[in-house]
Design a protein around this motif. Structure first.
Motif, PDB file in Angstrom:
ATOM      1  N   ASP A 129      -6.732  15.273   3.114  1.00 19.98           N
ATOM      2  CA  ASP A 129      -6.527  14.009   3.823  1.00 19.98           C
ATOM      3  C   ASP A 129      -6.400  12.846   2.854  1.00 19.98           C
ATOM      4  OD1 ASP A 129      -6.512  12.378   6.349  1.00 19.98           O
ATOM      5  OD2 ASP A 129      -8.297  11.524   5.391  1.00 19.98           O
ATOM      6  N   SER A 130      -7.225  12.808   1.805  1.00 17.83           N
ATOM      7  CA  SER A 130      -7.139  11.706   0.842  1.00 17.83           C
ATOM      8  C   SER A 130      -5.832  11.766   0.061  1.00 17.83           C
ATOM      9  CB  SER A 130      -8.340  11.737  -0.116  1.00 17.83           C
ATOM     10  OG  SER A 130      -8.385  12.944  -0.843  1.00 17.83           O
TER      11      SER A 130
ATOM     12  N   ARG B  41      -3.011  12.961   1.261  1.00 19.98           N
ATOM     13  CA  ARG B  41      -1.989  12.498   2.210  1.00 19.98           C
ATOM     14  C   ARG B  41      -1.991  10.977   2.297  1.00 19.98           C
ATOM     15  NH1 ARG B  41      -2.235  10.340   6.811  1.00 19.98           N
ATOM     16  NH2 ARG B  41      -4.477  10.725   6.993  1.00 19.98           N
ATOM     17  N   ARG B  42      -3.176  10.380   2.359  1.00 16.42           N
ATOM     18  CA  ARG B  42      -3.279   8.930   2.467  1.00 16.42           C
ATOM     19  C   ARG B  42      -2.751   8.246   1.209  1.00 16.42           C
ATOM     20  NH1 ARG B  42      -8.938   8.044   2.715  1.00 16.42           N
ATOM     21  NH2 ARG B  42      -8.448   5.809   2.872  1.00 16.42           N
ATOM     22  N   TRP B  43      -3.034   8.830   0.034  1.00 15.28           N
ATOM     23  CA  TRP B  43      -2.491   8.281  -1.207  1.00 15.28           C
ATOM     24  C   TRP B  43      -0.963   8.304  -1.181  1.00 15.28           C
ATOM     25  CZ3 TRP B  43      -2.965   5.711  -5.698  1.00 15.28           C
ATOM     26  CH2 TRP B  43      -2.000   5.924  -6.676  1.00 15.28           C
ATOM     27  N   ASN B  44      -0.392   9.429  -0.825  1.00 16.66           N
ATOM     28  CA  ASN B  44       1.068   9.544  -0.804  1.00 16.66           C
ATOM     29  C   ASN B  44       1.703   8.655   0.254  1.00 16.66           C
ATOM     30  OD1 ASN B  44       1.633  11.308  -2.957  1.00 16.66           O
ATOM     31  ND2 ASN B  44       1.017  13.091  -1.755  1.00 16.66           N
ATOM     32  N   ASN B  45       0.936   8.284   1.267  1.00 11.79           N
ATOM     33  CA  ASN B  45       1.442   7.358   2.283  1.00 11.79           C
ATOM     34  C   ASN B  45       1.241   5.896   1.901  1.00 11.79           C
ATOM     35  OD1 ASN B  45       2.273   9.437   3.932  1.00 11.79           O
ATOM     36  ND2 ASN B  45       0.440   9.397   5.234  1.00 11.79           N
ATOM     37  N   GLY B  46       0.690   5.652   0.714  1.00 10.60           N
ATOM     38  CA  GLY B  46       0.480   4.284   0.257  1.00 10.60           C
ATOM     39  C   GLY B  46      -0.697   3.584   0.891  1.00 10.60           C
ATOM     40  N   GLU B  47      -1.666   4.350   1.414  1.00  8.00           N
ATOM     41  CA  GLU B  47      -2.798   3.763   2.123  1.00  8.00           C
ATOM     42  C   GLU B  47      -4.014   3.532   1.231  1.00  8.00           C
ATOM     43  OE1 GLU B  47      -3.614   6.349   5.408  1.00  8.00           O
ATOM     44  OE2 GLU B  47      -1.510   6.437   6.040  1.00  8.00           O
TER      45      GLU B  47
ATOM     46  N   THR C 246       4.631  10.040  -4.793  1.00  5.51           N
ATOM     47  CA  THR C 246       5.080   9.075  -3.785  1.00  5.51           C
ATOM     48  C   THR C 246       4.049   7.983  -3.530  1.00  5.51           C
ATOM     49  OG1 THR C 246       4.230  10.462  -1.983  1.00  5.51           O
ATOM     50  CG2 THR C 246       6.526  10.802  -2.653  1.00  5.51           C
ATOM     51  N   GLY C 247       2.833   8.137  -4.062  1.00  2.00           N
ATOM     52  CA  GLY C 247       1.788   7.157  -3.793  1.00  2.00           C
ATOM     53  C   GLY C 247       1.705   6.026  -4.795  1.00  2.00           C
TER      54      GLY C 247
END
Length: 454
Positions: free
Chosen positions: A353-354, A356-362, A381-382
């Motif tokens: 999950d972390s 995924r959040r990094w790659n989503n720029g969150e 991508t992050g």
């Protein structure tokens, strides 16, 4: 997704198919997993040369990366696979399930061969990160060599075959060709290509290559080895490396110098062996980072120079995502406390999950340990900036961690690698050592680089 391989990927696929024993030294981001799986599919169902394939990989890569690639590409959907990680019961269930490809983490190689009581009837083995078999005294190496004569095809994959020097190559190539090229025994390899370097009486702590040994070694392995660098085949972003110097106060510098001096004075024979040199290195690295473990395992703060520098770097990034690499647990704890006190959002990258959040720029600041992120994670991508709070002597972990951002799919024009370096400390030596090791690494890769025109 339709797989349309680049020319270099077609070359590598054909090379694996044409060479029963192959070392494929592919730089980060060149798609070694998809290349290998395409070759495996051809060997399974076109030429029928193999029937059961075992992939050995780092845990995260075994668990996530290989299955993701199998699901990603249309031409691989017909392949069945089973991932053997987890508890012993889960591993046994996965290994007895009918499949074309079985994927296991490298920590369980010894268990599979010596303790699982399952037949080792794999006729092809792929070792993802061949460098993890560089220690000829390790249990995983010894276990794999027990069954090596039964294996018809072996592929070794890595981007860093000689991360700590040419001595690493003997065990790696013994896995591939059972010692045909570099000798069946490590003693022969040492005598043939090296001379003692650091010694204490009859005890040899390290070796250095004889004149001309490097090229002789490269020639020996060249017929089963191809090497490709990402910069030769991909339009890579520019890699910018810089140092952010921090300076100890006079009292802090005195404490650091006293640690080094006292450690050497306390040695019983006046000599620094490999073991106590490593211990001293660890203590000095901790002090350079700002804290040290005492004999009871408690953290003793020394200074906050690197924490201040990290805070300055985060502020100057102005919201731009940063990947921060730490080494010691007390580094992580002190970084987290500082970021929490300053109300700076952050997350440790240790779960799906972390990531995924990094790659989503969150995640504006992501904390990562090189040993858990060195292989297989796609983080490009992050963000495009990595900050080294604490350095590592391992060129392999260092290079692979940077390659999480500096790889195919990175949309930024530059990738920035910022090193926080404490002036007058072992930090400076570590950076120099990494650069010196990279010269050996680059020499090896250049020596066996594939000539696609041929």
């Amino acid at each position: 997704m339709k797989y349309e391989p680049h020319e270099y990927q077609r070359y590598a696929i054909n090379y694996i198919e044409d060479h029963p024993f192959a070392a494929v030294l592919l730089d980060m981001g060149l798609g070694k997993t998809s290349i290998t799986l395409t070759a495996v599919a051809d060997l399974l169902f076109d030429s029928f040369e193999v029937h059961k394939v075992l992939v050995i990989a780092p845990l995260r890569v075994a668990r996530d990366t290989w299955s993701a690639e199998l699901q990603k590409w249309d031409q691989l959907h017909h392949l069945t696979y089973s991932v053997a990680v987890g508890s012993e019961a889960e591993r046994k269930a996965a290994l007895t399930k009918k499949a074309d490809i079985y994927i296991i983490n490298r920590e369980n190689v010894q268990w599979l061969i010596e303790k699982s009581k399952l037949p080792f009837d794999y006729d092809m083995v792929v070792v993802d990160e061949l460098s993890s078999f560089k220690n000829h005294q390790s249990k995983r190496f010894k276990a794999l060599m027990q069954v090596r004569p039964r294996i018809k095809r072996v592929v070794g994959l890595t981007g860093t075959p000689a991360s700590n020097g040419l001595m690493d190559l003997w065990a790696e190539f013994k896995v591939i060709d059972m010692g045909k090229r570099l000798g069946r025994f490590i003693t022969y390899y040492r005598q043939e290509y090296f001379v003692p370097d650091a010694m204490n009486g009859q005890i040899v702590y390290s070796y250095r290559p004889k004149p001309g040994a490097e090229q002789a070694i490269y020639r020996k392995i060249s017929d089963i080895t191809i090497s490709m660098k990402s910069t030769d085949h991909l339009k890579m972003p520019e890699l910018i490396s810089s140092e952010y110097k921090v300076y100890l106060s006079p009292d802090e510098q005195d404490a650091y110098d006293e640690m080094k001096k006292q450690f050497i004075l306390d040695l019983p024979d006046g000599e620094i062996s490999a073991a106590n040199a490593a211990a001293l290195s660890g203590k000095l690295s901790q002090m350079a980072n700002g804290a040290i473990y005492d004999d009871a395992g408690n953290t003793v703060p020394i200074h906050e120079q690197k924490l201040d520098a990290l805070e300055d770097i985060i502020e100057s990034a102005n919201g731009k995502p940063l990947l921060v690499a730490y080494w010691y647990q007390h580094d992580l704890e002190r970084i987290m406390k500082r970021l929490h006190d300053r109300h700076i959002p952050f997350s440790k990258l240790d779960k799906a999950d972390s990531i995924r959040r990094w790659n989503n720029g969150e995640i504006p600041v992501a904390l990562i340990h090189p040993a858990s992120a060195g292989h297989g994670l796609n983080l490009q991508t992050g963000g495009n900036t990595i900050v080294w709070f604490g350095l590592t002597w391992s060129l392999e972990l260092y290079s692979q961690t940077i390659a999480r951002l500096w790889r195919q799919g990175q949309t930024a024009e530059t990738v920035v690698v910022q090193h926080i370096v404490t002036d007058g400390t072992i930090d400076e030596q570590i950076l120099r050592a990494l650069k010196a090791k990279d010269k050996t690494q680059s020499a090896l890769i250049a020596a066996v680089k594939a000539n696609l025109k041929n």
